[in-house]
Design a protein around this motif. Structure first.
Motif, PDB file in Angstrom:
ATOM      1  N   THR A 282       0.821  -1.219   0.000  1.00 29.89           N
ATOM      2  CA  THR A 282       0.000   0.000   0.000  1.00 29.89           C
ATOM      3  C   THR A 282       0.851   1.263   0.000  1.00 29.89           C
ATOM      4  OG1 THR A 282      -0.109  -0.006   2.415  1.00 29.89           O
ATOM      5  CG2 THR A 282      -1.903  -1.123   1.229  1.00 29.89           C
ATOM      6  N   LYS A 283       2.172   1.128   0.048  1.00 26.64           N
ATOM      7  CA  LYS A 283       3.077   2.270   0.152  1.00 26.64           C
ATOM      8  C   LYS A 283       3.218   2.988  -1.184  1.00 26.64           C
ATOM      9  CE  LYS A 283       7.042   4.369   1.808  1.00 26.64           C
ATOM     10  NZ  LYS A 283       6.722   5.752   1.662  1.00 26.64           N
ATOM     11  N   THR A 284       2.988   4.294  -1.152  1.00 26.48           N
ATOM     12  CA  THR A 284       3.296   5.152  -2.292  1.00 26.48           C
ATOM     13  C   THR A 284       4.407   6.105  -1.857  1.00 26.48           C
ATOM     14  OG1 THR A 284       1.555   6.707  -1.638  1.00 26.48           O
ATOM     15  CG2 THR A 284       0.965   5.035  -3.280  1.00 26.48           C
ATOM     16  N   PRO A 285       5.208   6.596  -2.796  1.00 26.60           N
ATOM     17  CA  PRO A 285       6.340   7.458  -2.423  1.00 26.60           C
ATOM     18  C   PRO A 285       5.890   8.766  -1.772  1.00 26.60           C
ATOM     19  CG  PRO A 285       6.460   6.816  -4.736  1.00 26.60           C
ATOM     20  CD  PRO A 285       5.145   6.356  -4.225  1.00 26.60           C
ATOM     21  N   GLU A 286       6.676   9.198  -0.815  1.00 23.04           N
ATOM     22  CA  GLU A 286       6.438  10.475  -0.132  1.00 23.04           C
ATOM     23  C   GLU A 286       7.699  11.317  -0.235  1.00 23.04           C
ATOM     24  OE1 GLU A 286       5.238   9.576   3.864  1.00 23.04           O
ATOM     25  OE2 GLU A 286       3.556   8.353   3.192  1.00 23.04           O
ATOM     26  N   PHE A 287       7.625  12.554   0.192  1.00 20.75           N
ATOM     27  CA  PHE A 287       8.744  13.486   0.124  1.00 20.75           C
ATOM     28  C   PHE A 287      10.034  12.845   0.642  1.00 20.75           C
ATOM     29  CE2 PHE A 287      11.523  16.677   1.992  1.00 20.75           C
ATOM     30  CZ  PHE A 287      11.657  17.572   0.946  1.00 20.75           C
ATOM     31  N   GLY A 288      11.071  12.904  -0.167  1.00 24.61           N
ATOM     32  CA  GLY A 288      12.383  12.403   0.238  1.00 24.61           C
ATOM     33  C   GLY A 288      12.641  10.940  -0.050  1.00 24.61           C
ATOM     34  N   ASP A 289      11.586  10.135  -0.254  1.00 23.92           N
ATOM     35  CA  ASP A 289      11.794   8.722  -0.592  1.00 23.92           C
ATOM     36  C   ASP A 289      12.535   8.630  -1.926  1.00 23.92           C
ATOM     37  OD1 ASP A 289      10.353   8.083   1.663  1.00 23.92           O
ATOM     38  OD2 ASP A 289       8.563   7.415   0.593  1.00 23.92           O
ATOM     39  N   VAL A 290      13.359   7.612  -2.074  1.00 27.90           N
ATOM     40  CA  VAL A 290      14.090   7.403  -3.319  1.00 27.90           C
ATOM     41  C   VAL A 290      13.380   6.304  -4.103  1.00 27.90           C
ATOM     42  CG1 VAL A 290      16.286   6.712  -4.345  1.00 27.90           C
ATOM     43  CG2 VAL A 290      16.264   8.156  -2.305  1.00 27.90           C
ATOM     44  N   VAL A 291      13.015   6.630  -5.340  1.00 28.24           N
ATOM     45  CA  VAL A 291      12.342   5.657  -6.200  1.00 28.24           C
ATOM     46  C   VAL A 291      13.243   5.322  -7.380  1.00 28.24           C
ATOM     47  CG1 VAL A 291      10.010   6.394  -5.565  1.00 28.24           C
ATOM     48  CG2 VAL A 291      11.134   7.466  -7.504  1.00 28.24           C
ATOM     49  N   VAL A 292      13.105   4.098  -7.871  1.00 27.40           N
ATOM     50  CA  VAL A 292      13.814   3.656  -9.066  1.00 27.40           C
ATOM     51  C   VAL A 292      12.731   3.312 -10.090  1.00 27.40           C
ATOM     52  CG1 VAL A 292      15.364   1.933 -10.047  1.00 27.40           C
ATOM     53  CG2 VAL A 292      15.761   2.786  -7.726  1.00 27.40           C
TER      54      VAL A 292
ATOM     55  N   ILE B  38      12.098  11.870  -4.276  1.00 23.74           N
ATOM     56  CA  ILE B  38      10.819  12.563  -4.467  1.00 23.74           C
ATOM     57  C   ILE B  38      10.896  14.011  -3.964  1.00 23.74           C
ATOM     58  CG2 ILE B  38       8.361  12.590  -3.790  1.00 23.74           C
ATOM     59  CD1 ILE B  38       8.911  10.346  -5.738  1.00 23.74           C
ATOM     60  N   ASP B  39      10.587  14.933  -4.876  1.00 26.75           N
ATOM     61  CA  ASP B  39      10.517  16.382  -4.622  1.00 26.75           C
ATOM     62  C   ASP B  39      11.830  17.008  -4.168  1.00 26.75           C
ATOM     63  OD1 ASP B  39       7.868  16.467  -5.395  1.00 26.75           O
ATOM     64  OD2 ASP B  39       7.118  16.214  -3.363  1.00 26.75           O
ATOM     65  N   LYS B  40      12.944  16.298  -4.321  1.00 21.28           N
ATOM     66  CA  LYS B  40      14.238  16.870  -3.948  1.00 21.28           C
ATOM     67  C   LYS B  40      15.137  17.075  -5.167  1.00 21.28           C
ATOM     68  CE  LYS B  40      14.750  15.504   0.864  1.00 21.28           C
ATOM     69  NZ  LYS B  40      15.688  14.896   1.821  1.00 21.28           N
ATOM     70  N   GLU B  41      14.710  16.600  -6.316  1.00 23.34           N
ATOM     71  CA  GLU B  41      15.488  16.710  -7.535  1.00 23.34           C
ATOM     72  C   GLU B  41      14.587  17.226  -8.652  1.00 23.34           C
ATOM     73  OE1 GLU B  41      17.690  13.101  -8.537  1.00 23.34           O
ATOM     74  OE2 GLU B  41      17.428  12.436  -6.466  1.00 23.34           O
ATOM     75  N   LYS B  42      15.209  17.619  -9.750  1.00 20.60           N
ATOM     76  CA  LYS B  42      14.435  18.116 -10.894  1.00 20.60           C
ATOM     77  C   LYS B  42      13.836  16.962 -11.682  1.00 20.60           C
ATOM     78  CE  LYS B  42      16.664  22.508 -11.716  1.00 20.60           C
ATOM     79  NZ  LYS B  42      17.308  23.370 -12.698  1.00 20.60           N
ATOM     80  N   LEU B  43      12.588  17.131 -12.019  1.00 19.40           N
ATOM     81  CA  LEU B  43      11.853  16.188 -12.850  1.00 19.40           C
ATOM     82  C   LEU B  43      10.621  16.945 -13.319  1.00 19.40           C
ATOM     83  CD1 LEU B  43      12.049  13.157 -13.662  1.00 19.40           C
ATOM     84  CD2 LEU B  43      10.517  12.657 -11.776  1.00 19.40           C
TER      85      LEU B  43
ATOM     86  N   ILE C 117      10.732   1.531  -4.004  1.00 15.56           N
ATOM     87  CA  ILE C 117      10.606   2.723  -3.172  1.00 15.56           C
ATOM     88  C   ILE C 117      11.458   2.482  -1.934  1.00 15.56           C
ATOM     89  CG2 ILE C 117       9.064   4.198  -1.820  1.00 15.56           C
ATOM     90  CD1 ILE C 117       6.728   3.095  -3.549  1.00 15.56           C
ATOM     91  N   LYS C 118      12.386   3.356  -1.692  1.00 12.39           N
ATOM     92  CA  LYS C 118      13.212   3.267  -0.493  1.00 12.39           C
ATOM     93  C   LYS C 118      12.885   4.487   0.364  1.00 12.39           C
ATOM     94  CE  LYS C 118      17.973   3.426   1.050  1.00 12.39           C
ATOM     95  NZ  LYS C 118      19.333   3.771   0.643  1.00 12.39           N
ATOM     96  N   GLU C 119      12.377   4.238   1.564  1.00 13.76           N
ATOM     97  CA  GLU C 119      11.989   5.338   2.435  1.00 13.76           C
ATOM     98  C   GLU C 119      13.188   6.194   2.791  1.00 13.76           C
ATOM     99  OE1 GLU C 119       9.435   4.512   5.751  1.00 13.76           O
ATOM    100  OE2 GLU C 119       8.480   2.852   4.691  1.00 13.76           O
TER     101      GLU C 119
END
Length: 185
Positions: free
Chosen positions: A84-94, A120-125, A176-178
């Motif tokens: 049920t986990k979706t990415p949140e601010f700062g999580d690293v996704v691949v 998430i939300d820490k880099e440009k995309l 997703i890595k918290e």
């Protein structure tokens, strides 16, 4: 001597006068900005109508509308009830992704873009993809339909995507890595 004293007193009085604000030579009413806003609203409405028309042609697909102003559908949805986990601010996704025109013509084919690691939300995309990733769970593949203002906007990507081009982006979220709250040593 008296005249000199009087002259010094007058210069002193004039010199101590507070500065006055200068008036602008010309004043703009802001009509250029108003016209630009109206033009952009019209462009967005036309793009959204076109995207909806394209979605209407695909009667087999269940399109969902995001609260952020784009549409999407699941190519592969997670059926794991524990996932049920979706990415949140700062999580690293691949993730991997490909980009096509709204009509389905490949712009960046699958595999053409390298697998991406993104905080998430820490880099440009680009805006739409940043918002779309937050809707996904590990292992899912989702296709997003982005109007140009959610994609690469006025400037395009300065390579294959031109100015004000709506796009389709197919994304597979691998992991997703918290975000770690531990200080770096």
């Amino acid at each position: 001597m008296r005249i000199l004293s009087l002259l010094i007193l007058i210069l002193f009085a004039v010199g101590c006068k507070s500065p006055e604000a200068r008036r602008p030579v010309s004043q703009n009413s802001g009509s250029y900005i108003d016209e630009s806003v109206e033009k952009n609203k019209e462009m967005i409405a036309k793009e959204e109508d076109y995207i909806k028309k394209q979605m209407g042609k695909d009667t087999d697909t269940e399109f969902l509308t995001s609260a952020d102003g784009f549409w999407y559908y699941y190519n592969k949805k997670s059926t794991d009830t524990l996932n049920t986990k979706t990415p949140e601010f700062g999580d690293v996704v691949v993730f991997d992704y490909s980009i096509s025109s709204i009509e389905g013509e490949p712009i960046y084919a699958e595999g053409e873009k390298p697998t991406r690691e993104y905080a998430i939300d820490k880099e440009k995309l680009f805006t739409g993809l940043r918002q779309g990733l937050k809707l996904m769970k590990e292992g899912e593949t989702v296709t997003f339909l982005f109007p140009s203002h959610k994609a690469f906007g006025y400037y395009g990507d300065k390579n294959k995507i031109g100015s004000n081009v709506p796009i389709t982006t197919k994304v597979t979220l691998h992991s997703i890595k918290e975000e770690s709250n531990e200080p770096n040593n």
